[in-house]
Enzyme design. Structure first.
Site, PDB file in Angstrom:
ATOM      1  N   GLU A 159       0.777  -1.241   0.000  1.00  0.00           N
ATOM      2  CA  GLU A 159       0.000   0.000   0.000  1.00  0.00           C
ATOM      3  C   GLU A 159       0.809   1.292   0.000  1.00  0.00           C
ATOM      4  OE1 GLU A 159      -2.815  -0.123   3.224  1.00  0.00           O
ATOM      5  OE2 GLU A 159      -3.939  -1.747   2.310  1.00  0.00           O
ATOM      6  N   GLU A 352      -5.256  -8.683   1.081  1.00  0.00           N
ATOM      7  CA  GLU A 352      -5.831  -8.403   2.404  1.00  0.00           C
ATOM      8  C   GLU A 352      -7.331  -8.192   2.261  1.00  0.00           C
ATOM      9  OE1 GLU A 352      -4.267  -5.058   4.643  1.00  0.00           O
ATOM     10  OE2 GLU A 352      -2.207  -5.601   4.134  1.00  0.00           O
TER      11      GLU A 352
END
Ligand code: GBH
Length: 437
Positions: A159, A352
């Site tokens: 991220e 995720e």
């Protein structure tokens, strides 16, 4: 397959990779056995972390990894996504820890999937500096040479969008900078670090390389032009700015000019072909035209003066974190990705997905995961090529600026005793995995 009120889960393809995820800083502890990271510096400052905690001990996974690998084996996952701490690798014996962990995972029949950077930058390094990207590639080479004989699947970064936005633009994560749009070079240097890492990994003989990017379908607050325009801008900033350099070799219009260095040359490195693309999904974002007061969404205060505001999605149940539960957002995201990137899109992996809820009998988490797996299956049935799914997270852990207050684990951790207790969701996921085998 064990079901909920919605009936049994549909069957996923043979070879689909089922896993769970964690990250080094959030679980390892043993901070005294490694160099400090920007997160150690940040969490030592007053007022940065909601409960005033640090991750100095966290789940003490560094000393309890054998027990945690046994939990993974008991769960029956095919793969475990963890992260390698760059500051630990910089310390004597640090790489040895990951060497032993990888050995234990292989012995337990669980595929190790390391992420090479999950926000814990060595203190003293800075993503605003181009040199950090070069240093990252050197570190990646060291890791790949040591673990590459047993690791067959790699993730470069976690991220970069959140690390740029929260850490460098808004300052609510480490390193605590509030640069707003002047944070963009931190994004460019992370993307460059990714590209250099892909080259370093391939040079070391590694294969099956991906990245884990956070993505959220962006919903305009209304059909008014001002809201639609603001939502488009947000979508560009959080989704396209991090996907398009990787997949298309270019920045969205107007962004390249704001980036440092020889951007065209860097984009060639950044667009180094990927074997797969990882998506972290939690919830959609509802975005509207700017307002002149500060707003808070999902625990994060957004300053006035941005060209958009993020609004709470009101008509949905929320998790303990206040995040809305919108499973069909995952279907929308994945089918939208395929429409946007078509033949440029490599196979996807959900790296995720998860939620924070209290309690050992966590029926809400079961319902969340069940609904998101159905939504994922729907996208796959519509033709999106998805090869794996990882639950965030194996263990309750240190949730960054929230401290220990948010519990995302399939396994409960008592932070006083460090005792691990599998929750109802752990037993549910185990049943699902055995039925899918
Ligand atoms: C991930 O970040 C991280 O990789 C991981 O380390 C972390 O523990 C995990 O998620 C849980 O936070 O607008 O109210 O719907 C995800 C970060 C998640 C931040 C979704 C924005 C939207 C909140 N993003 N969130 S809301």
């Amino acid at each position: 397959t064990p079901g909920t009120s919605a009936g049994p889960l549909p069957r996923f393809p043979d070879g689909f990779l089922w896993g769970v995820s964690t990250s080094a800083h959030q679980i390892e502890g043993a901070a005294d056995a490694r160099e400090p990271s920007v997160w150690d510096v940040f969490s030592a400052e007053a007022g940065r972390i909601k409960d005033g905690s640090t991750a100095a001990v966290a789940c003490d996974h560094y000393h309890r990894h054998t027990e945690d690998v046994a939990l993974l084996a008991g769960l029956g996952v095919g793969a475990y996504r963890f992260s390698v701490s760059w500051p630990r690798v910089n310390s004597p014996g640090g790489l040895g820890f990951y060497d032993r962990l990888v050995d234990e995972l292989c012995a337990a029949g669980v595929r190790p999937v390391p992420t090479l950077f999950h926000w814990d930058l060595p203190a003293g390094l800075d993503w605003l500096e181009r040199d950090t990207a070069e240093r990252f590639a050197e570190y990646v080479t060291v890791v790949a040479e040591r673990l590459g004989d047993r690791v067959g699947k790699w993730i470069t970064l976690n991220e970069p969008a959140e690390h740029t936005l929260l850490g460098h633009a808004l300052g609510v994560h480490a390193p605590g900078r509030q640069l707003l749009f002047d944070a963009l070079p931190a994004a460019h240097h992370q993307l460059l670090a990714h590209g250099l890492a892909v080259r370093a990994l391939r040079a070391a003989g590694a294969a099956d390389i991906g990245i884990a990017n956070s993505h959220a379908p962006t919903w305009p607050a209304s059909r008014e032009a001002a809201d639609v325009e603001a939502a488009d801008f947000y979508d560009m900033l959080l989704n396209r700015l991090f996907a398009e350099p990787l997949l298309l070799g270019r920045y969205p219009e107007g962004v390249g000019e704001l980036m440092p260095g020889d951007v065209e040359a860097d984009l060639e490195v950044i667009a180094e072909p990927l074997d797969w693309y990882g998506v972290n999904y939690y919830a959609p974002a509802r975005v509207g035209a700017p307002q002149d007061t500060d707003v808070e969404v999902g625990g994060i205060a957004l300053p006035a003066g941005l060209p958009f505001t993020v609004r709470q999605i009101e008509d949905r149940p929320v998790t303990d974190f206040g995040w809305p539960v919108v499973p069909e957002g995952l279907t929308e995201l994945l089918t939208g990705f395929r429409e946007r990137y078509r033949d440029r899109l490599p196979p996807l992996v959900i790296t995720e997905n998860g939620c924070s809820y209290e309690g050992l009998d966590d029926q809400e988490r079961i319902a969340y995961l069940d609904a998101h797996l159905r939504a994922l299956h729907r996208a796959m049935a519509a033709g999106v090529d998805v090869r794996g799914y990882f639950v965030w997270s194996l263990l309750d852990n240190w949730e960054w600026a929230e401290g220990y207050a948010r519990r995302f684990g399939l396994v409960h951790v008592d932070y006083a005793t460090l005792e691990r207790t599998p929750k109802s969701s752990y037993h549910w996921y185990r049943g699902l995995l055995s039925a899918q085998r």
